[in-house]
Design an enzyme around this catalytic site. Sequence first.
Site, PDB file in Angstrom:
ATOM      1  N   CYS A 356      -2.987   9.849 -80.021  1.00 52.46           N
ATOM      2  CA  CYS A 356      -3.375   9.847 -78.596  1.00 52.46           C
ATOM      3  C   CYS A 356      -2.183  10.037 -77.657  1.00 52.46           C
ATOM      4  O   CYS A 356      -2.371  10.387 -76.497  1.00 52.46           O
ATOM      5  CB  CYS A 356      -4.032   8.526 -78.224  1.00 52.46           C
ATOM      6  SG  CYS A 356      -5.321   7.975 -79.315  1.00 52.46           S
TER       7      CYS A 356
HETATM    8  O1  KQY Z   1      -7.600   7.434 -77.850  1.00 53.27           O
HETATM    9  C1  KQY Z   1      -7.001   8.083 -77.042  1.00 53.27           C
HETATM   10  N1  KQY Z   1      -6.916   9.387 -77.209  1.00 53.27           N
HETATM   11  C2  KQY Z   1      -6.463   7.500 -75.788  1.00 53.27           C
HETATM   12  C3  KQY Z   1      -6.765   6.127 -75.568  1.00 53.27           C
HETATM   13  C4  KQY Z   1      -6.556   5.789 -74.127  1.00 53.27           C
HETATM   14  C5  KQY Z   1      -6.721   4.380 -73.818  1.00 53.27           C
HETATM   15  C6  KQY Z   1      -6.361   4.073 -72.415  1.00 53.27           C
HETATM   16  N2  KQY Z   1      -6.216   2.695 -72.182  1.00 53.27           N
END
Ligand code: KQY
Length: 367
Positions: A356
């Site tokens: 992420c």
């Molecule tokens: O899982 C993701 N691609 C991003 C997670 C974002 C979480 C924000 N608090």
Amino acid sequence: MTQTYQTTPKSDGFFMPAEFAPHAGTWMLWPQRTDNWRLGAKPAQRTFTEVAATIARFEPVTMGVNHSQYAHARQMLPPEVRVVELSNNDSWMRDCGPTFVVDEKGEVRGIDWIFNAWGGLYNGLYFPWDLDDAVAQKVLEIEKIGRYKAPLVLEGGSIHVDGEGTCITTAECLLNPGRNPNLSQAVIENYLKEYLNVEKILWIPRGVYNDETSGHVDNMACFLYPGTIALTWTDDKNDPQYERSNEAYDYLMSETDARGRKFTIHRIHQPNPIYIQPEEAQGVDKIEGTLPRQPGDRLAASYINFYFCNGGVVVPIFNDPHDVEALQTLQRLLPERQVVGVPAREILLGGGNIHCITQQQPQGRTK
Ligand code: KQY
């Protein structure tokens, strides 16, 4: 000024390559918001530094940093990491960064999706998100790469492609009312086909239990090769993840990819359930309008949230008995790469993981 095309990648012969195809480099964003990252984001900054340094062993890394943190980030990060000033609301480059596409001649362009913090005013995680929404365009401008502005709310973590015409996503996420409430599944499919230039979309029903992104696929399943998928798993029938992973397994086994191949699926056992500890929750500033961090909340931990880089794979580990098995399995399945584990609880506490916070820029002949 970088050019914005009024056409689509598909109409121009561009497609999204798989993450395991060669990269020109990796983009990241520096964490600092104290209502998401505990203790003034200091522990997260150390972990992001370790992730960046690990990826930099394999390929160039650029870290985007808000003005107020520039000097500090520059001093913390190793010299081989390029640091650029890049305003952002939070640090999820996978989700607000561009999705890069390439053509057969090696030209690279980027898709700038609409970003609304995983659900906008309906169920988004913070407000405002305007700086994040501008990140993709700025990255493309820095790289002098042409841009497609897509009329769709989408985060990079909600899609994976095999580079050979297949995209996997989850219905839980892409059909969530916080994103494109006025678009039908068929219309969303068409946009994915036009912008990613894929022929087949596979809709896994749900993602990881309690994932605050409403079930991003990048925490649930990913391609290891075309036709081969890794899926997060648990053998514990009492774990709410059990039904979700079984449902995904059955669905994918009943499907074929764009080239008509049946899938080989490797199940990667998740870590034991991880919960926010009271001292961890206490360290996060409580601000109205931002997702609260409560002691005892289950975190969406998964080894699938790993990142491919040139010759490497960077995998989140959790000081858990399943870490070794996950690393060994991935190393066996990806023998041509070096699999490296990075302790990633601090990223997990912010709601995501290594995949992420990274975004690959494919190799190509850029203008
Ligand atoms: O899982 C993701 N691609 C991003 C997670 C974002 C979480 C924000 N608090």
